[in-house]
Design a protein around this motif. Structure first.
Motif, PDB file in Angstrom:
ATOM      1  N   THR A  65       3.593 -27.762  10.728  1.00 24.55           N
ATOM      2  CA  THR A  65       2.091 -27.865  10.826  1.00 24.55           C
ATOM      3  C   THR A  65       1.593 -27.675  12.680  1.00 24.55           C
ATOM      4  O   THR A  65       1.322 -27.385  12.944  1.00 24.55           O
ATOM      5  N   ALA A  69       0.049 -25.176  14.820  1.00 22.87           N
ATOM      6  CA  ALA A  69      -0.795 -25.356  16.028  1.00 22.87           C
ATOM      7  C   ALA A  69      -0.740 -24.506  17.168  1.00 22.87           C
ATOM      8  O   ALA A  69      -1.076 -24.800  18.067  1.00 22.87           O
ATOM      9  N   TYR A  74      -4.180 -24.849  19.944  1.00 25.08           N
ATOM     10  CA  TYR A  74      -5.181 -25.776  19.863  1.00 25.08           C
ATOM     11  C   TYR A  74      -4.645 -26.867  20.170  1.00 25.08           C
ATOM     12  O   TYR A  74      -3.002 -27.069  20.652  1.00 25.08           O
ATOM     13  N   ARG A  78      -5.546 -34.159  15.667  1.00 29.42           N
ATOM     14  CA  ARG A  78      -6.423 -34.115  13.926  1.00 29.42           C
ATOM     15  C   ARG A  78      -4.671 -33.597  13.223  1.00 29.42           C
ATOM     16  O   ARG A  78      -4.533 -34.089  12.770  1.00 29.42           O
ATOM     17  N   HIS A  79      -4.234 -32.349  13.929  1.00 29.01           N
ATOM     18  CA  HIS A  79      -3.180 -31.875  13.844  1.00 29.01           C
ATOM     19  C   HIS A  79      -1.641 -33.220  12.801  1.00 29.01           C
ATOM     20  O   HIS A  79      -0.819 -33.515  12.532  1.00 29.01           O
ATOM     21  N   HIS A  80      -1.557 -34.268  14.002  1.00 27.81           N
ATOM     22  CA  HIS A  80      -0.683 -34.975  13.985  1.00 27.81           C
ATOM     23  C   HIS A  80      -0.416 -35.993  12.545  1.00 27.81           C
ATOM     24  O   HIS A  80       0.612 -36.374  11.748  1.00 27.81           O
ATOM     25  N   LEU A  82      -2.459 -35.135   9.799  1.00 25.06           N
ATOM     26  CA  LEU A  82      -2.878 -34.276   8.709  1.00 25.06           C
ATOM     27  C   LEU A  82      -0.535 -34.163   8.591  1.00 25.06           C
ATOM     28  O   LEU A  82      -0.718 -33.635   6.941  1.00 25.06           O
ATOM     29  N   ALA A  83      -0.087 -34.066   9.930  1.00 27.11           N
ATOM     30  CA  ALA A  83       1.822 -33.652   9.237  1.00 27.11           C
ATOM     31  C   ALA A  83       2.134 -34.555   8.477  1.00 27.11           C
ATOM     32  O   ALA A  83       2.684 -33.909   8.121  1.00 27.11           O
ATOM     33  N   ASP A 139      -9.218 -37.723   8.804  1.00 27.25           N
ATOM     34  CA  ASP A 139      -9.344 -36.580   9.058  1.00 27.25           C
ATOM     35  C   ASP A 139     -11.516 -35.917   8.355  1.00 27.25           C
ATOM     36  O   ASP A 139     -11.590 -35.434  10.098  1.00 27.25           O
ATOM     37  N   VAL A 144      -9.774 -28.936   4.420  1.00 26.84           N
ATOM     38  CA  VAL A 144      -8.491 -29.353   4.668  1.00 26.84           C
ATOM     39  C   VAL A 144      -7.864 -30.480   3.811  1.00 26.84           C
ATOM     40  O   VAL A 144      -7.237 -30.403   2.720  1.00 26.84           O
ATOM     41  N   ALA A 195      -2.991 -25.435  10.505  1.00 29.38           N
ATOM     42  CA  ALA A 195      -2.903 -26.252  11.668  1.00 29.38           C
ATOM     43  C   ALA A 195      -4.706 -25.024  11.726  1.00 29.38           C
ATOM     44  O   ALA A 195      -4.974 -24.925  12.759  1.00 29.38           O
ATOM     45  N   VAL A 198      -8.119 -26.890  11.295  1.00 26.14           N
ATOM     46  CA  VAL A 198      -8.582 -28.013  12.329  1.00 26.14           C
ATOM     47  C   VAL A 198      -8.899 -27.091  13.777  1.00 26.14           C
ATOM     48  O   VAL A 198      -9.475 -27.669  14.695  1.00 26.14           O
TER      49      VAL A 198
END
Length: 337
Positions: A65, A69, A74, A78-80, A82-83, A139, A144, A195, A198
Motif C-alpha cells: 500500500t 502510494a 500521493y 490516509r494510506h497509513h 488503511l495499510a 477513512d 475503499v 492507494a 485515496v
C-alpha cells in the motif's frame, strides 16, 4: 527496466530491502496505528495479537500500500490507517487459518492456537477484523470500504474453497489457481489498489496497481507451495510437508500426480486421502515431485506471474518506488532458490 526484468531468470540475488527503505518512515506510522488499535482492556487480546503481529513478518501487504502510494506520488496520510487495516485483515486470516489447518508453527514460532487454544485465536481474529473495519469507516471512503470488505469476503470464500478441496486427488489446476487467487492474491491486489483510490487517480491506474498486486500474490503463493516440498522449518517458518500431511492439492502435487505412473498415482491418492503421511511417505512424495520436475514447473509459472506483475506497472514513471516494486517481485520468486 528490461535489465531488471531479466533478474527473474539470472543475476544478483534480489532483496526486499529497497522497498523497506522506501517506506520505512511511513511504515513506522502504520506500526503506531497497529499498536494503538490492537489494545484492549482484555489483556489476552493484545497479548495474543502481539504474538503474531510482532512475529517476524515482513509486513508485505501494508508495504505494498505504502509503495503504491509512493509510485503515484500521493502526499497525504490516509494510506497509513488503511495499510494498518490491510495488516489487520491479514493477521486475522492467519489466526483463523492456523486453527483450520491445525498448524504448530508460523514464521518459525509456535502458533497462537497452540499457545492459547483455538477459541482464543478465533475470537482475537474476529477482534482484529473489527478493528480493520473501524479503520475503513474512519477513512470515510465508500469505495475503499467496498474494496476491502469485498476482499475480506473473497478471502473467506477462498479458504472455504480450499477446505472443500482438501484431500481431493482430482483437483484441477484451474480450481487451485482460483483458490490461491482468492485466499492470497486478492489482498495483495486490494492493498495496492486502495492507494490509487485515496490519491484519486484514474481508474486505469487503479486497475494497473490491482493487476500488479494480484499477479505478485499468485507468484508469492506458488513459491510458498513449492517451498513446502524443498525446505526446512528454518527456511519456511513452518514444518516441511505441512501441505502434504493436510492433504492439500497444491500445484507441485497436481503436476506430479498428472505425470505419474499408475503406481505413483495410487501413492498420491493414498497420501492425499490421508493414508500415507509418515516421514518416509513425505520423502517418497518429495522424490516423486522432483522426478516429475513439478517444482521446476511450479516456479516457472511463478516467474510468469511475476513478469505479468512487472508489466502491469510499466506505464508508471521510473524512480525508486518503481524499482523497489519490481525488485519485490524478484524477491518473492527468489525465496525458492
Amino acid at each position: 527496466m528490461s535489465a531488471t526484468i531479466h533478474r527473474l531468470d539470472s543475476g544478483p540475488q534480489p532483496s526486499l530491502d529497497p522497498m523497506v527503505a522506501l517506506v520505512a518512515g511511513d511504515l513506522n506510522l502504520v506500526n503506531a496505528v497497529i499498536l494503538g488499535r490492537m489494545q484492549s482492556d482484555i489483556p489476552l487480546i493484545p497479548e495474543l495479537a502481539g504474538h503474531l503481529i510482532a512475529g517476524g513478518g515482513k509486513r508485505m501487504r501494508p508495504m505494498l500500500t505504502l509503495a503504491s502510494a509512493r509510485l503515484i506520488g500521493y502526499t497525504g496520510n490516509r494510506h497509513h490507517r488503511l495499510a494498518a487495516a490491510v495488516e489487520f485483515i491479514h493477521t486475522a486470516t492467519l489466526l483463523h487459518d492456523d486453527v483450520v489447518d491445525g498448524s504448530d508453527l508460523r514464521r518459525g514460532r509456535r502458533t497462537a492456537n497452540i499457545i492459547w487454544g483455538n477459541p482464543a485465536s478465533i475470537l482475537v481474529g474476529d477482534f482484529l477484523f473489527s478493528r480493520a473495519f473501524e479503520l475503513m469507516v474512519d477513512d470515510g471512503s465508500q469505495k475503499v470500504l467496498k474494496i476491502l470488505s469485498n476482499t475480506s469476503a473473497i478471502i473467506a470464500e477462498g479458504e472455504v474453497n480450499q477446505l472443500t478441496a482438501a484431500r481431493r486427488i482430482d483437483l484441477a489446476e484451474d480450481r487451485y489457481l482460483d483458490i490461491i487467487g482468492a485466499k492470497t492474491a486478492a489482498l495483495f491486489a486490494a492493498a495496492c489498489r486502495i492507494a490509487a483510490v485515496v490519491a484519486e487517480r484514474p481508474e486505469s491506474e487503479e486497475n494497473a496497481l490491482d493487476a500488479y498486486g494480484r499477479n505478485l500474490g499468485i507468484a508469492f503463493q506458488l513459491v510458498d507451495d513449492a517451498i513446502d516440498y524443498v525446505s526446512d522449518a528454518g527456511t519456511m517458518g513452518k514444518d516441511t510437508g505441512d501441505d502434504f500431511r493436510e492433504g492439500k492439492m497444491t500445484l507441485p502435487v497436481i503436476l506430479a500426480y498428472a505425470r505419474g505412473s499408475s503406481d505413483e498415482r495410487a501413492f498420491w491418492k493414498d497420501a492425499i486421502e490421508g493414508r500415507r503421511s509418515s516421514d518416509t511417505d513425505l520423502a517418497q512424495a518429495v522424490g516423486l515431485i522432483r522426478d516429475a520436475r513439478a517444482i521446476d514447473d511450479t516456479l516457472a509459472r511463478a516467474r510468469h506471474y511475476g513478469r505479468r506483475a512487472i508489466d502491469s506497472i510499466a506505464g508508471f514513471p521510473a524512480g525508486n518506488a518503481k524499482e523497489a516494486m519490481v525488485e519485490a517481485v524478484e524477491f518473492a520468486i527468489s525465496r525458492a532458490y
